[in-house]
Design a protein around this motif. Structure first.
Motif, PDB file in Angstrom:
ATOM      1  N   UNK A   1      10.659   2.519   4.115  1.00 13.33           N
ATOM      2  CA  UNK A   1      11.280   3.486   4.600  1.00 13.33           C
ATOM      3  C   UNK A   1      11.316   4.604   3.422  1.00 13.33           C
ATOM      4  N   UNK A   2      11.324   4.242   1.958  1.00  9.99           N
ATOM      5  CA  UNK A   2      11.514   4.989   1.140  1.00  9.99           C
ATOM      6  C   UNK A   2      11.257   4.219  -0.097  1.00  9.99           C
ATOM      7  N   UNK A   3      11.043   5.232  -1.225  1.00 13.02           N
ATOM      8  CA  UNK A   3      10.509   4.581  -2.566  1.00 13.02           C
ATOM      9  C   UNK A   3      12.140   3.757  -3.299  1.00 13.02           C
TER      10      UNK A   3
ATOM     11  N   UNK B   1       3.788   4.998   9.751  1.00 16.53           N
ATOM     12  CA  UNK B   1       3.825   4.168  10.892  1.00 16.53           C
ATOM     13  C   UNK B   1       2.620   4.082  11.426  1.00 16.53           C
ATOM     14  N   UNK B   2       1.783   5.126  11.724  1.00 16.17           N
ATOM     15  CA  UNK B   2       0.372   4.872  12.298  1.00 16.17           C
ATOM     16  C   UNK B   2      -0.489   4.008  11.604  1.00 16.17           C
ATOM     17  N   UNK B   3      -0.800   4.092  10.543  1.00 17.00           N
ATOM     18  CA  UNK B   3      -1.420   3.309   9.561  1.00 17.00           C
ATOM     19  C   UNK B   3      -0.897   1.774   9.611  1.00 17.00           C
ATOM     20  N   UNK B   4       0.425   1.672   9.481  1.00 16.35           N
ATOM     21  CA  UNK B   4       1.062   0.125   9.598  1.00 16.35           C
ATOM     22  C   UNK B   4       0.772  -0.333  10.839  1.00 16.35           C
ATOM     23  N   UNK B   5       0.814   0.211  11.992  1.00 14.66           N
ATOM     24  CA  UNK B   5       0.679   0.070  13.245  1.00 14.66           C
ATOM     25  C   UNK B   5      -0.713  -0.662  13.498  1.00 14.66           C
ATOM     26  N   UNK B   6      -1.637  -0.303  12.658  1.00 14.33           N
ATOM     27  CA  UNK B   6      -3.233  -0.836  12.854  1.00 14.33           C
ATOM     28  C   UNK B   6      -3.691  -1.958  11.814  1.00 14.33           C
ATOM     29  N   UNK B   7      -2.359  -2.357  11.251  1.00 15.19           N
ATOM     30  CA  UNK B   7      -2.652  -3.313  10.290  1.00 15.19           C
ATOM     31  C   UNK B   7      -1.692  -4.581  10.634  1.00 15.19           C
TER      32      UNK B   7
ATOM     33  N   UNK C   1       6.524   9.882   7.029  1.00 10.93           N
ATOM     34  CA  UNK C   1       6.809   8.722   7.882  1.00 10.93           C
ATOM     35  C   UNK C   1       5.937   8.660   8.823  1.00 10.93           C
ATOM     36  N   UNK C   2       5.391   9.479   9.608  1.00  5.48           N
ATOM     37  CA  UNK C   2       4.692   9.140  10.918  1.00  5.48           C
ATOM     38  C   UNK C   2       3.328   8.642  10.405  1.00  5.48           C
ATOM     39  N   UNK C   3       2.776   9.365   9.431  1.00  6.37           N
ATOM     40  CA  UNK C   3       1.563   8.773   9.092  1.00  6.37           C
ATOM     41  C   UNK C   3       1.437   7.312   8.307  1.00  6.37           C
TER      42      UNK C   3
ATOM     43  N   UNK D   1       0.889  -0.981   0.055  1.00  7.44           N
ATOM     44  CA  UNK D   1      -0.094   0.048   0.078  1.00  7.44           C
ATOM     45  C   UNK D   1       0.791   1.256  -0.003  1.00  7.44           C
ATOM     46  N   UNK D   2       0.733   2.192  -1.233  1.00  3.28           N
ATOM     47  CA  UNK D   2       1.359   3.301  -1.030  1.00  3.28           C
ATOM     48  C   UNK D   2       0.345   4.393  -0.876  1.00  3.28           C
ATOM     49  N   UNK D   3       0.718   4.959   0.158  1.00  2.80           N
ATOM     50  CA  UNK D   3      -0.130   5.995   0.632  1.00  2.80           C
ATOM     51  C   UNK D   3      -0.972   5.852   2.010  1.00  2.80           C
ATOM     52  N   UNK D   4      -0.844   6.946   3.009  1.00  3.71           N
ATOM     53  CA  UNK D   4      -1.442   6.650   4.355  1.00  3.71           C
ATOM     54  C   UNK D   4      -2.347   8.002   4.606  1.00  3.71           C
TER      55      UNK D   4
END
Length: 281
Positions: A66-68, A53-59, A49-51, A20-23
């Motif tokens: 970390x980067x493209x 991380x927040x989305x990934x933490x919920x999945x 990066x913060x957003x 998933x690209x995008x948060x």
């Protein structure tokens, strides 16, 4: 591979790995919906990066890319839930595995945007809905418009789409663009007009809630008829010149809104022929 409708109890369950690209607003609701449908989100990338991380933490199990330029974790399909203007730069920046299925979620971008990356199998998974933070979307009712030139990529996207929504449609780029224009009128412009109405009510010291029953009936009536044009009411439709003039005087202090009022009045009168006699409101 045969395409199974995943709400059919006789169909086998498919669990796909999704990159998933995008948060942002779309990805923030799409990620949990993918997990709820039985898929695994392999990673989340965002320029913030913060957003990410927040989305990934919920999945469950999702990593943060970390980067493209970083090597991509393996996935069955990669979804570009990024702003339209970012789709081409992201496509160009990533070292895609040959044969990767990559789909954007944009209404106005053509399938041809993938031509610059011949190593990928490009596709479209366009959700026809408005997304806002703090508001949950019922994905089962969201129309999902799918397009891909490669048969395998198309089947993959159909499987994914049908696991999320009960309304999945094949739609070519030109038709999807027309749909997107119509959606802007139905959603974005309507929302702006409601904002103008709210501001006028506030300016007059009146509660905006007074308009709520009118708005609900307007939308319900428009959706209940074959053509909303046929149920148009109001001073423009009945060519009530004194009332139009009174409204224009109220709007004189807001030239931009007066311009919208005059343009919409002219459009209504262009669509509707003059009534043969006095018309009701």
């Amino acid at each position: 591979m045969a395409v199974a409708h995943l709400t059919d109890t006789t169909a086998p369950a498919y669990s796909l790995r999704v990159g998933l690209f995008g948060a942002g607003r779309v990805a923030g609701q799409l990620g949990p919906a993918l997990v709820a449908a039985g898929h695994a989100v392999a990673f989340v990338w965002s320029r913030h990066a913060a957003t990410a991380g927040a989305l990934a933490a919920a999945l469950p199990g999702a990593a943060v890319l970390p980067g493209l330029e970083a090597p991509l974790p393996p996935a069955d399909v990669y979804l570009l839930a990024v702003p339209d203007a970012a789709v081409a730069p992201v496509l160009a920046a990533v070292a895609w595995p040959t044969g990767a299925v990559v789909a954007h979620l944009a209404g106005a971008l053509p399938l041809g945007i993938f031509e610059a990356q011949p190593e990928v199998l490009g596709g479209v998974l366009y959700p026809l809905q408005t997304f806002s933070a703090g508001r949950a979307v019922d994905w089962a009712s969201v129309p999902l418009c799918v397009e891909a030139a490669d048969a395998g990529a198309l089947n993959m996207l159909l499987v994914l789409a049908r696991s999320l929504s009960d309304d999945v449609r094949l739609l070519a780029s030109a038709d999807r663009l027309r749909l997107h224009v119509a959606a802007v009128f139905a959603n974005n412009f309507t929302n702006h007009l409601l904002g103008v109405a709210d501001a006028l009510m506030t300016e007059a010291g009146l509660p905006a809630a007074l308009l709520a029953p009118l708005v609900r009936e307007t939308v319900a009536k428009a959706l209940a008829t074959g053509s909303p044009f046929t149920v148009q009411t109001g001073p423009a439709a009945r060519r009530d010149v004194p009332t139009l003039g009174a409204h224009q005087a109220v709007l004189a202090a807001h030239p931009a809104w007066l311009g919208i009022y005059n343009q919409l009045t002219a459009s209504i009168q262009e669509v509707l022929p003059p009534a043969p006699g006095p018309a009701g409101k």
